[in-house]
Structure formats: structure tokens, C-alpha cells
Design a protein around this motif. Structure first.
Motif, short mmCIF file in Angstrom:
data_model
loop_
_atom_site.label_atom_id
_atom_site.label_comp_id
_atom_site.label_asym_id
_atom_site.label_seq_id
_atom_site.Cartn_x
_atom_site.Cartn_y
_atom_site.Cartn_z
N SER A 42 46.03 39.87 31.55
CA SER A 42 46.95 40.37 32.57
C SER A 42 46.15 40.97 33.71
CB SER A 42 47.87 41.46 31.98
OG SER A 42 47.10 42.62 31.67
N CYS A 43 46.82 41.22 34.81
CA CYS A 43 46.16 41.89 35.93
C CYS A 43 45.84 43.34 35.56
CB CYS A 43 47.07 41.86 37.16
SG CYS A 43 46.33 42.57 38.63
N THR A 44 46.71 43.95 34.76
CA THR A 44 46.47 45.34 34.35
C THR A 44 45.16 45.45 33.57
OG1 THR A 44 48.86 45.70 34.24
CG2 THR A 44 47.47 47.30 33.11
N THR A 45 44.96 44.53 32.61
CA THR A 45 43.70 44.57 31.85
C THR A 45 42.53 44.15 32.74
OG1 THR A 45 44.14 42.37 30.98
CG2 THR A 45 44.65 44.22 29.54
N GLU A 57 52.59 35.33 31.35
CA GLU A 57 51.66 36.45 31.29
C GLU A 57 50.27 35.89 31.55
OE1 GLU A 57 52.40 39.59 31.03
OE2 GLU A 57 54.33 39.70 29.99
N GLY A 58 49.40 36.69 32.13
CA GLY A 58 48.02 36.27 32.34
C GLY A 58 47.43 36.95 33.55
N GLY A 59 46.11 36.93 33.64
CA GLY A 59 45.42 37.53 34.77
C GLY A 59 44.05 36.93 34.93
N PHE A 85 49.33 36.59 36.70
CA PHE A 85 50.16 35.40 36.53
C PHE A 85 51.43 35.75 35.76
CE2 PHE A 85 45.60 34.07 36.39
CZ PHE A 85 45.54 33.66 37.72
N TYR A 86 51.84 37.01 35.91
CA TYR A 86 53.09 37.50 35.34
C TYR A 86 54.27 36.66 35.88
CZ TYR A 86 56.78 40.85 34.17
OH TYR A 86 57.91 41.44 33.67
N ALA A 87 55.36 36.66 35.13
CA ALA A 87 56.51 35.78 35.41
C ALA A 87 57.02 35.85 36.85
CB ALA A 87 57.64 36.10 34.44
N THR A 88 56.95 37.02 37.47
CA THR A 88 57.54 37.17 38.81
C THR A 88 56.57 36.85 39.93
OG1 THR A 88 56.88 39.48 38.90
CG2 THR A 88 59.08 39.03 38.02
N LYS A 89 55.32 36.63 39.62
CA LYS A 89 54.30 36.52 40.67
C LYS A 89 54.29 35.11 41.30
CE LYS A 89 53.52 40.74 40.18
NZ LYS A 89 52.70 41.50 39.26
N ASN A 90 53.49 34.94 42.37
CA ASN A 90 53.54 33.66 43.10
C ASN A 90 53.12 32.47 42.25
OD1 ASN A 90 54.10 35.39 45.22
ND2 ASN A 90 52.91 34.23 46.70
N THR A 130 52.10 51.75 44.46
CA THR A 130 51.59 50.63 43.69
C THR A 130 52.31 50.55 42.37
OG1 THR A 130 49.54 49.52 43.00
CG2 THR A 130 49.69 51.87 42.53
N PHE A 131 51.96 49.54 41.59
CA PHE A 131 52.60 49.36 40.30
C PHE A 131 51.97 50.30 39.26
CE2 PHE A 131 53.02 46.81 36.28
CZ PHE A 131 54.38 47.03 36.14
N CYS A 132 52.79 50.80 38.35
CA CYS A 132 52.30 51.77 37.37
C CYS A 132 51.13 51.24 36.55
CB CYS A 132 53.43 52.23 36.46
SG CYS A 132 54.21 50.89 35.52
C1 LIG Z 1 52.44 42.93 38.66
C2 LIG Z 1 51.43 43.86 39.19
C3 LIG Z 1 50.37 44.30 38.41
C4 LIG Z 1 50.27 44.01 36.94
O1 LIG Z 1 50.19 42.68 36.65
P1 LIG Z 1 50.26 42.24 35.09
O2 LIG Z 1 49.68 40.87 35.11
O3 LIG Z 1 51.70 42.27 34.71
O4 LIG Z 1 49.45 43.20 34.32
C5 LIG Z 1 49.40 45.10 38.99
N1 LIG Z 1 49.48 45.45 40.27
C6 LIG Z 1 50.49 45.07 41.07
C7 LIG Z 1 50.51 45.49 42.49
C8 LIG Z 1 51.51 44.27 40.54
O5 LIG Z 1 52.55 43.92 41.31
#
Ligand SMILES: *Cc1c(COP(=O)(O)O)cnc(C)c1O
Length: 385
Positions: free
Chosen positions: A60-63, A194-196, A184-189, A86-88
Motif C-alpha cells: 500500500s502507499c501507507t506502508t 490494494e497496492g503501492g 493502487f487503492y480502489a479509488t485511486k487513478n 492529508t490522509f490519516c
Molecule cells: C489513499 C492515500 C494514501 C494511502 O494509500 P493506501 O494505498 O490506501 O495505503 C496516502 N496518502 C494519500 C494522500 C492518499 O490519498
């Protein structure tokens, strides 16, 4: 269903390329489903897409953010600059890496920190690192912010969750970064579900992140169950369990081929919104100063008066919307960790965040659906003027 009896226009719907199902079945049939050859191939494809030297695919992007901060080997408890808007997950990454978030205010036109707000935050602390974020798909000027923070480029992590497809002065986001993190979360472009990924210009940094995404095990230990693989491995750094699977990677490869077309559709939808919403009373359109900038248009973020009531009215009219983001400084646990004084240091964020509204924007949004968004928003705003 809305009150008018129509189905609701969703806020977001993930697009999947037709090739995805075959790609997944092939991986399932191959007998190897977790990190392996598809992951390596996806890393190469994504590096080629970005123009990046090295890409490491992760969970994920978080990791990705946490891995980058850990791979920088900062002293424990270091101050790390981050926008409050920003995102939590991006704040959690700093905390889980053992550091202290320092909140940076935004410029209200771009919705991202400016050199001035970064310099102000750096002046009251001694930051060891900084996370910057491409809010909504607007590429930040990483070099200018790095200089304002007084940091070396090797201490800046780019949260590029909204960034694929964006560029500044012709350079795609992630192409020259020391550490850019993608989602590469479900809502992203570019959804996988899931993925990063981490993109980096530094081969040693790539190696550290690659080891740390799978427990810190030595190189190629993912192969230990394959014919010819060795059972022997070492753990040289204490990593995370944050690898990408070959199932995800195969989806990612098919999705990547479709991404440029989706980006074009996003651009067309944005042009339609811009034209339809140009002269609405009280409405502020998204980032307007796009000189030298290719926006990724992950979000179409407007600013509106009376935001919370407006969201309810749009919902009743069959239009789903969202908010990006509720600032970190408004969240219970960050207030407890950071303290009231620190959370009070982002006044522009506090004011602008009450007005932010993200409208539906995704490749599958039909002209008819978009017209319904425009009609509902126009009606609600005209009724207030
Ligand atoms: C969605 C998002 C993340 C987290 O992405 P994940 O892949 O769900 O961990 C981090 N930063 C921002 C700004 C985001 O919108």
C-alpha cells in the motif's frame, strides 16, 4: 435511490481493463501467487511509465511511506514535516516509523504547502525529514519545498498517492524523486484494489526498501520455495510484511496499459466541469495556476459555502460527494499525540478544510451523470445567493 427516484451518481467507481481477468487466471494457474516474476515485471513496467530508475512494489502507499521513512534511518523521534491536510494513513506512517509529525499549513490556491509555510514550520522545529503530498493530483514543486525546509533531497518523501499522470516542467511525478510513494487503492487513478509502490533514483535505497518490504529478509529469499531456491536467508534489517502479490501485480500490469486513456477521460471531464461551473456564486474551482504543470486530476475539489448542508442536499438530489481531507489536526488521536498548540498552527488549513468538496470524477462517469452533478450543485448554490 434519491428522493427523485433516480439512482445516485456514485462518488467513485473503479475502472478495470478487460485484460485483468485473464491476467489473474494465468497467475492462479502458474502455481506462484505471491511476490515473484509478475511483481518484478510490474515494477519494470511502472518504472518505464514514470521514467523512474527503480520501483519497488509494496502492499500500500501507507506502508510505502513507512518503509521510506524507516529506510532513511533517522534518529528515533525525529521531527517530520507533513501537511495537516492529508490522509490519516500518511500521518500514521510517520508515527509507526517512530517519528513526530510537524504540521505544515497550506497555500489556499494550490491546497498544498508553499515554500513560505514549509519555512515557517521548519523554523520552529528542526525537521529531519519531510513528507510532501500531491493534493488531488496537483504536482508539488518538490525542489522548492526541499530547499525551504533546509533538507537534503534524500530526506524528502513524496506522497504521490494522487500523483500518477501528473508532471511538473515536463518531469512526471516520481521520475526524479528520491522517494515517491504511489497507491493502487480502489479509488485511486490506477486501481488494483490494494497496492503501492516506491519509485527512487537511488539503487541502494531501492535495495533497502525491497528487503524491508518482506521482513528484512536477504535478497531473493522470496524464491526459497521455488525449485532451485535456497532455504538459507539472513535478516539484516527489521522490516515489515508489506510485499505485493503476483496477483495484484498482474492486475497492475493490465491496468497500467489502460491508464493513459483514463487520464485523457479525466481531463475531458474536468474541462466539462470547468465550463459548466465557471460562474457559480460562491464557488471556487480547483487549482488554477497550471503553468508548467500537468495535473493528474485524481480529484475535482471545489470550495463552497455552507459545505456540510450542501453535501446533504446533493445526497438528497442523488449525487454522492466526498471531502479530502478532514485535517489531521482535527482528529482525536493526533490531537492527543501532537497537542493542542501544534494542532493550532495551521489556520489556513482549518478555514479552507471547512469549504472543501470533492465532486465525482472517474473514467466511468457518464456525461449524463456529470450533468446531474452540475444541475444539483448549481441549484443548491443559486438558492443561496
Ligand atoms: C489513499 C492515500 C494514501 C494511502 O494509500 P493506501 O494505498 O490506501 O495505503 C496516502 N496518502 C494519500 C494522500 C492518499 O490519498
Amino acid at each position: 435511490m434519491s428522493a427523485a427516484g433516480q439512482t445516485t451518481v456514485p462518488f467513485t467507481v473503479p475502472s478495470f481493463a478487460g485484460e485483468v481477468s485473464d491476467a489473474v487466471v494465468k497467475v492462479l494457474d502458474s502455481g506462484w501467487v505471491t511476490t515473484g516474476p509478475q511483481t518484478a515485471a510490474f515494477e519494470q513496467d511502472f518504472a518505464d511509465f514514470l521514467g523512474a530508475a527503480h520501483v519497488v512494489a509494496v502492499a500500500s502507499c501507507t506502508t510505502a511511506l513507512e518503509l521510506c521513512l524507516r529506510a532513511m534511518d533517522l534518529p528515533p523521534g525525529s521531527a517530520v514535516l507533513t501537511p495537516s491536510l492529508t490522509f490519516c494513513g500518511a500521518i500514521n506512517a510517520i508515527l509507526h516509523a517512530g517519528h513526530r509529525p510537524v504540521l505544515v499549513d497550506i497555500d489556499e490556491d494550490t491546497l498544498v504547502p508553499s515554500p513560505e509555510t514549509v519555512a515557517a514550520a521548519a523554523a520552529r522545529t528542526r525537521p529531519a525529514a519531510m513528507v510532501v503530498q500531491n493534493q488531488g493530483g496537483y504536482p508539488v514543486d518538490v525542489a522548492a519545498l526541499t530547499e525551504a525546509a533546509g533538507l537534503d533531497r534524500t530526506r524528502v518523501v513524496e506522497d504521490a498517492a494522487h500523483g500518477p499522470g501528473a508532471a511538473r516542467d515536463g518531469a512526471p511525478v516520481g521520475s526524479s524523486s528520491y522517494a515517491a510513494c504511489f497507491s493502487f487503492y480502489a479509488t485511486k487513478n490506477m486501481p488494483i484494489g490494494e497496492g503501492g509502490a516506491v519509485a527512487t533514483s537511488d539503487p541502494d535505497f531501492a535495495d533497502r526498501v525491497r528487503a524491508m518490504r518482506l521482513h528484512g529478509m536477504s535478497k531473493d529469499s522470496w524464491k526459497r520455495y521455488l525449485p532451485g531456491g535456497s532455504w538459507r536467508y539472513d535478516v539484516k534489517s527489521i522490516g515489515l510484511k508489506a510485499n505485493m502479490t503476483d496477483i495484484q501485480a498482474s492486475i497492475g500490469r493490465a491496468q497500467l496499459a489502460a491508464l493513459p486513456g483514463w487520464q485523457r477521460t479525466r481531463g475531458e471531464l474536468v474541462a466539462r466541469y470547468d465550463a459548466a461551473l465557471a460562474d457559480l456564486p460562491g464557488l471556487v474551482l480547483p487549482q488554477r495556476d497550471l503553468a508548467g504543470v500537468q495535473h493528474a486530476w485524481h480529484l475535482y475539489q471545489v470550495r463552497v459555502p455552507d459545505r456540510d448542508a450542501l453535501i446533504a442536499e446533493l445526497e438528497a438530489a442523488g449525487v454522492a460527494t466526498s471531502v479530502h481531507f478532514i485535517p489531521a489536526s482535527h482528529m482525536t488521536s493526533y490531537r492527543a499525540v501532537l497537542g493542542e498548540e501544534e494542532c493550532g498552527r495551521v489556520p489556513v488549513t482549518d478555514r479552507v478544510a471547512e469549504e472543501l468538496l470533492s465532486l465525482p470524477l472517474y473514467p466511468g462517469l457518464s456525461p449524463d451523470g456529470q450533468d446531474r452533478v452540475v444541475t444539483a450543485l448549481t441549484g443548491a448554490l443559486r438558492a443561496r445567493s
